[in-house]
Write a protein that holds these residues in place. Structure first.
Motif, short mmCIF file in Angstrom:
data_model
loop_
_atom_site.label_atom_id
_atom_site.label_comp_id
_atom_site.label_asym_id
_atom_site.label_seq_id
_atom_site.Cartn_x
_atom_site.Cartn_y
_atom_site.Cartn_z
N ILE A 6 38.75 34.96 35.56
CA ILE A 6 37.44 34.35 35.79
C ILE A 6 37.60 32.96 36.40
O ILE A 6 36.86 32.58 37.33
N GLU A 7 38.54 32.19 35.90
CA GLU A 7 38.77 30.85 36.45
C GLU A 7 39.26 30.93 37.90
O GLU A 7 38.87 30.10 38.74
N VAL A 8 40.09 31.92 38.20
CA VAL A 8 40.56 32.09 39.58
C VAL A 8 39.38 32.42 40.49
O VAL A 8 39.27 31.91 41.62
N LEU A 9 38.48 33.26 40.03
CA LEU A 9 37.31 33.62 40.83
C LEU A 9 36.44 32.39 41.10
O LEU A 9 35.98 32.18 42.24
N ARG A 10 36.19 31.58 40.09
CA ARG A 10 35.35 30.39 40.29
C ARG A 10 36.01 29.40 41.25
O ARG A 10 35.32 28.81 42.10
N ASP A 11 37.31 29.26 41.15
CA ASP A 11 38.02 28.37 42.08
C ASP A 11 37.99 28.93 43.50
O ASP A 11 37.79 28.19 44.48
N THR A 12 38.15 30.25 43.62
CA THR A 12 38.11 30.89 44.94
C THR A 12 36.73 30.74 45.57
O THR A 12 36.61 30.49 46.78
N LYS A 13 35.70 30.87 44.76
CA LYS A 13 34.33 30.74 45.28
C LYS A 13 34.10 29.33 45.83
O LYS A 13 33.47 29.15 46.88
N PHE B 255 31.30 35.96 61.82
CA PHE B 255 32.23 35.47 60.80
C PHE B 255 31.48 34.73 59.69
O PHE B 255 31.71 34.96 58.49
N VAL B 256 30.56 33.85 60.08
CA VAL B 256 29.79 33.07 59.10
C VAL B 256 28.91 33.98 58.25
O VAL B 256 28.80 33.82 57.03
N SER B 257 28.27 34.96 58.88
CA SER B 257 27.41 35.88 58.15
C SER B 257 28.18 36.69 57.12
O SER B 257 27.72 36.89 55.98
N SER B 258 29.37 37.14 57.49
CA SER B 258 30.18 37.94 56.56
C SER B 258 30.67 37.09 55.39
O SER B 258 30.65 37.54 54.23
N ILE B 259 31.09 35.85 55.66
CA ILE B 259 31.53 34.96 54.58
C ILE B 259 30.37 34.62 53.65
O ILE B 259 30.52 34.57 52.42
N ASN B 260 29.20 34.42 54.23
CA ASN B 260 28.02 34.12 53.41
C ASN B 260 27.68 35.28 52.48
O ASN B 260 27.35 35.07 51.30
N THR B 261 27.76 36.50 52.99
CA THR B 261 27.49 37.67 52.14
C THR B 261 28.53 37.78 51.03
O THR B 261 28.18 38.07 49.86
N LEU B 262 29.77 37.54 51.34
CA LEU B 262 30.83 37.62 50.35
C LEU B 262 30.66 36.58 49.25
O LEU B 262 30.80 36.89 48.06
N VAL B 263 30.31 35.35 49.64
CA VAL B 263 30.24 34.25 48.68
C VAL B 263 28.94 34.29 47.87
O VAL B 263 28.97 34.22 46.64
N ASN B 264 27.82 34.39 48.56
CA ASN B 264 26.52 34.21 47.90
C ASN B 264 25.89 35.50 47.38
O ASN B 264 24.84 35.42 46.73
N LYS B 265 26.50 36.63 47.67
CA LYS B 265 25.97 37.89 47.13
C LYS B 265 27.01 38.61 46.27
O LYS B 265 26.77 38.85 45.09
N THR B 266 28.16 38.93 46.86
CA THR B 266 29.15 39.70 46.11
C THR B 266 29.74 38.89 44.97
O THR B 266 29.76 39.33 43.81
N MET B 267 30.25 37.71 45.29
CA MET B 267 30.82 36.86 44.23
C MET B 267 29.77 36.41 43.23
O MET B 267 30.04 36.35 42.02
N GLU B 268 28.58 36.10 43.73
CA GLU B 268 27.52 35.63 42.83
C GLU B 268 27.09 36.73 41.87
O GLU B 268 26.79 36.46 40.69
N LEU C 273 35.85 43.44 43.33
CA LEU C 273 35.63 42.23 44.13
C LEU C 273 36.89 41.81 44.85
O LEU C 273 36.86 41.44 46.03
N GLU C 274 38.01 41.88 44.18
CA GLU C 274 39.28 41.51 44.80
C GLU C 274 39.62 42.44 45.96
O GLU C 274 40.03 41.99 47.04
N GLU C 275 39.40 43.74 45.77
CA GLU C 275 39.66 44.69 46.85
C GLU C 275 38.72 44.45 48.03
O GLU C 275 39.15 44.47 49.20
N ASN C 276 37.46 44.22 47.74
CA ASN C 276 36.49 43.98 48.81
C ASN C 276 36.77 42.68 49.54
O ASN C 276 36.64 42.60 50.77
N LYS C 277 37.17 41.66 48.80
CA LYS C 277 37.47 40.37 49.41
C LYS C 277 38.64 40.48 50.39
O LYS C 277 38.58 39.95 51.51
N VAL C 278 39.69 41.17 49.99
CA VAL C 278 40.85 41.33 50.86
C VAL C 278 40.48 42.09 52.13
O VAL C 278 40.86 41.71 53.25
N LYS C 279 39.70 43.15 51.98
CA LYS C 279 39.30 43.96 53.13
C LYS C 279 38.43 43.15 54.10
O LYS C 279 38.65 43.16 55.32
N VAL C 280 37.43 42.45 53.56
CA VAL C 280 36.51 41.69 54.41
C VAL C 280 37.23 40.54 55.10
O VAL C 280 37.08 40.33 56.32
#
Length: 353
Positions: free
Chosen positions: A142-149, A218-231, A298-305
């Motif tokens: 969980i701490e790794v995820l928060r730092d990654t976000k 690129f910006v749109s994909s990162i925004n979806t990853l950060v503000n939707k998937t991670m959130e 989430l980790e699998e999706n993050k690596v793929k994206v």
């Protein structure tokens, strides 16, 4: 009028001992009787025409000429039935309202008790006087995820800044190319020089719009990853942490009750606490399992994206600054990106030509 005639008849003097000096004439008595009969006949005809009013019909008890205490209006009977039905419906409505109020009161009571227990547990943990359930491996993830976000949010902020600056540069190149083209027409002695520069700025502007399409993707994909998937994963983690606090609160409550007396009242409280403890335990374990699964996906999706987006960003930037227009366009086709400058409501001047 009938009553007046009857009263006159009642006040007539009756002769006693053959005294006829004060007796009225026979004709007057006969006229009075005929008048009484005609009035009674008219009243009967009026009643037959108009008919009785059921709302005003009375039931007389005690026979003819009884007192008013023995008269029961039928309207009062009808009104009593209506009052009885309305009172029954109002009683049912009051019972339903009372049931809702009791249910809300019980809900508020349970919420207040749960809040008190959780607050007590949280304060005890903060001051080091209470124990808490710890899953070291899960909390490390969980701490790794928060730092990654946080780091990805910084990447997103910088990428947006790059997009805005590059968009302004492309707009400047667009305006500069138009100015050079206009001067080429108005300055015959410098027509070729202005023409070359106008063509160069138009080419740079076209390549810049192509690069903007790639960077926007690129910006749109990162925004979806950060503000939707991670959130979404962090929201599940927050629910898990709340469930952990409730679980520890009820566990501490059960431990305190277990150390107390063992009379009948105490045993009933222990049984109730044991039941609540089991409910909170099941909730905690269920959310813990959800968090583990979501972290894995989430980790699998993050690596793929990120693999796809970083490759796109690298190829687009390299092709643009190398001046390789063909490779830049091929990069956009590879990732199925359609050209659209940020903030543009209509096609650019290059698309219109």
């Amino acid at each position: 009028m009938t009553d007046s005639i009857m009263s006159k008849a009642a006040t007539m003097e009756i002769p006693i001992n053959g005294d006829t000096g004060t007796l009225p004439e026979d004709d007057s008595l006969e006229q009075a009787a005929q008048l009484q009969w005609s009035l009674d006949e008219k009243d009967l005809q009026q009643v037959m025409v108009s008919g009785p009013n059921l709302n005003e019909t009375s039931i007389v008890s005690g026979g003819y000429g009884g007192t008013a205490e023995g008269i029961i209006p039928t309207s009062s009977i009808k009104g009593s039935n209506m009052h009885h039905s309305s009172s029954s419906s109002s009683m049912a409505a009051d019972d339903a309202t009372r049931g809702v109020a009791v249910e809300k009161l019980e809900t508020m009571k349970k919420w207040g008790l749960n809040t008190y227990k959780c607050t007590k547990q949280m304060i005890s943990e903060r001051f080091g006087r209470g124990s808490r359930t710890v899953d070291l491996e899960l909390e490390a993830q969980i701490e790794v995820l928060r730092d990654t976000k946080k780091k990805y949010e910084n990447v997103l902020r910088l990428a947006r800044a790059l997009t805005n600056h590059f968009y302004n540069m492309v707009q400047t190149q667009h305006a500069l190319g138009d100015t050079f083209a206009d001067l080429s027409q108005k300055s015959p002695e410098l027509r070729d020089e202005f023409g070359y520069n106008a063509e160069t700025q138009k080419l740079l502007c076209k390549n810049g719009e192509t690069l903007l399409g790639a960077v926007n993707f690129f910006v749109s994909s990162i925004n979806t990853l950060v503000n939707k998937t991670m959130e979404d994963t962090l929201m599940t983690i927050k629910m898990y942490e709340n469930a952990r606090l409730e679980f520890d609160a009820y566990r501490s409550d059960l431990e305190e009750l277990s150390l107390g007396p063992r009379d009948a009242v105490a045993m009933a409280r222990i049984d109730a606490a044991q039941e609540q403890y089991q409910v909170q335990k099941d909730k905690y374990e269920h959310l813990r399992s959800d968090v583990i699964i979501k972290l894995k996906f989430l980790e699998e999706n993050k690596v793929k994206v990120m693999h796809k987006q970083l490759l796109l960003f690298h190829n687009a930037i390299s092709a643009y600054f190398a001046g390789n227009q063909q490779q830049l366009e091929q990069t956009l086709k590879q990732f199925n990106i359609k050209l659209r400058p940020p903030g543009a409501d209509k096609p650019s001047w290059l698309e219109e030509q």
